[in-house]
Write a protein that holds these residues in place. Structure first.
Motif, mmCIF file in Angstrom:
data_model
loop_
_atom_site.group_PDB
_atom_site.id
_atom_site.type_symbol
_atom_site.label_atom_id
_atom_site.label_comp_id
_atom_site.label_asym_id
_atom_site.label_seq_id
_atom_site.Cartn_x
_atom_site.Cartn_y
_atom_site.Cartn_z
ATOM 1 N N GLU A 1 -25.135 17.252 30.047
ATOM 2 C CA GLU A 1 -25.962 16.106 30.478
ATOM 3 C C GLU A 1 -26.815 15.526 29.360
ATOM 4 O OE1 GLU A 1 -28.080 17.735 33.760
ATOM 5 O OE2 GLU A 1 -26.265 17.812 34.996
ATOM 6 N N TRP A 2 -26.643 16.078 28.171
ATOM 7 C CA TRP A 2 -27.459 15.599 27.063
ATOM 8 C C TRP A 2 -26.903 14.283 26.538
ATOM 9 C CZ3 TRP A 2 -27.221 17.398 21.343
ATOM 10 C CH2 TRP A 2 -28.282 16.833 20.624
ATOM 11 N N HIS A 3 -27.751 13.277 26.474
ATOM 12 C CA HIS A 3 -27.346 12.000 25.899
ATOM 13 C C HIS A 3 -28.088 11.800 24.592
ATOM 14 C CE1 HIS A 3 -25.044 10.957 29.401
ATOM 15 N NE2 HIS A 3 -26.070 11.343 30.152
ATOM 16 N N GLU B 1 -28.667 10.029 20.803
ATOM 17 C CA GLU B 1 -28.542 8.687 20.228
ATOM 18 C C GLU B 1 -27.876 8.784 18.860
ATOM 19 O OE1 GLU B 1 -31.978 5.793 20.420
ATOM 20 O OE2 GLU B 1 -32.980 7.665 20.917
ATOM 21 N N ARG C 1 -16.883 13.144 23.240
ATOM 22 C CA ARG C 1 -17.990 12.202 23.377
ATOM 23 C C ARG C 1 -18.446 11.654 22.026
ATOM 24 N NH1 ARG C 1 -22.291 15.619 26.372
ATOM 25 N NH2 ARG C 1 -23.471 13.674 26.470
#
Lengths: 238, 238
Positions: free
Chosen positions: B159-161, B163, B208
């Motif tokens: 769930e880590w987004h 940048e 990702r």
């Protein structure tokens, strides 16, 4: 505790242009292999000076040339292409143990303790030196290295004779370690005590050939700097 | 504990082609400065995306162009060109405090704690999180940074987004961080727990957009890897 040469004590290390399935060496390298009393069938460690290394088998050898067949990446691939030495100023308490542990994981062949102008101590007890060597031994096993680094009794900075290139971490330096590093010979890294090396100390080292390199624009603790500098080497894949 | 942007909270950061005594910017950048409600005489931080930054004074500004005069290297020069985030798996005992302390010295803007498959814990107490933020604050002062990194409550890795670019230290990876690092945007680094990330976790991250990078051929402890990886960034002079 004599200097343990990275890659094992056999000395059967052969530099090649590039790792390839079949590697042909000229008269000079062939002579070197003859001096080492190697015969066809012998195993050597080949390395390209850029960080790649592997085992190889000597297939042919005469005065004019040597032919090597590339083998598998070996246990010794956990070692740097040439011995890597960390010179570190004497620090208080358990900090040296932390530095030795991390330095071992990061591939040093030896740690040279140093007495510098602002170092926290002028000497170290025999028991503590023994303990630091035990820390190196344990860390070596945990990081699956074949080589246990030696932690060498302190000498004064001015009397330290390093081999090969020496890079000293210095606030304000602009040169980058990664631009200057050359594995054609041994490499040594040096970090100072809390409070840093004095300007005179750095000047003297530079006069003896050392290169002052950056670790960024921030102030690092004396126990962080060696791990950061060694990390920069490891991040190159060696 | 909102995300503290590297370089201070003013947002007055201006990217330039290269640092020069007089820097002339085009309409787009001029508009940006007008949006920031800057007027001649204002001080901004200019950076070239390659690690060089300094203060500059806005000398002229209209819709068509802006002229900046280079000032001195500033306090903010202790910050990376773009925010640097460290993602780190939850570790036992005081190891996280050690990591946070060193990461602060080495310039991170924030530390994101992560729950991974093999992490030592699934959560962290509020008191411990507070303590880690205090460690960051103390370390920030000691390393003379203007910015205190935030230590963010754990999220699960999936769930880590992050940048910008993400680099994950992975045994066996061949890519080099220093070859791939690009300061045109934020940068994040990730290291796993004791025992590492699982292959599935790394695969998912790569899908990702993350890049798996080397930290050399040895096994590092979970608390050494982040310091080594951040050291590689710092050794580039940023």
């Amino acid at each position: 505790m004599t200097g343990g040469r990275a890659g094992g004590g056999s000395g059967r290390r052969v530099r090649v242009e590039a790792l390839a399935p079949v590697m042909v060496l000229g008269p000079r390298e062939a002579r070197h292999l003859q001096v080492l009393r190697l015969a066809p069938g012998a195993t050597v460690l080949v390395f390209d000076g850029q960080g790649a290394q592997a085992q190889a088998t000597l297939a042919e050898l005469d005065a004019g040339r040597a032919v090597l067949h590339l083998g598998e990446a070996s246990e010794a691939a956990a070692e740097t292409p040439q011995p890597l030495t960390l010179g570190v100023a004497l620090l208080k308490g358990d900090k040296l143990a932390d530095v030795v542990r991390a330095a071992t994981e990061l591939g040093v062949a030896r740690v040279q303790l140093l007495v510098t102008r602002r170092a926290d101590a002028r000497e170290i007890g025999a028991q503590k030196l023994l303990r630091l060597n035990r820390v190196a031994e344990e860390a070596s096993k945990q990081s699956r290295r074949a080589v246990t680094p030696d932690v060498l009794a302190p000498v004064s900075l001015s009397e330290w004779h390093w081999e090969g290139q020496l890079f000293v971490a210095q606030p304000g330096a602009e040169a980058r370690l990664t631009d200057r590093l050359d594995w054609s010979g041994p490499v040594a890294l040096l970090t100072g005590p809390e409070g840093g090396l004095t300007d005179d100390e750095v000047l003297s080292l530079r006069q003896r050939g050392a290169v002052a390199v950056t670790l960024g624009p921030r102030i690092l603790r004396a126990e962080t700097a060696p791990v950061a500098l060694l990390g920069a080497v490891a991040a190159l894949g060696v």
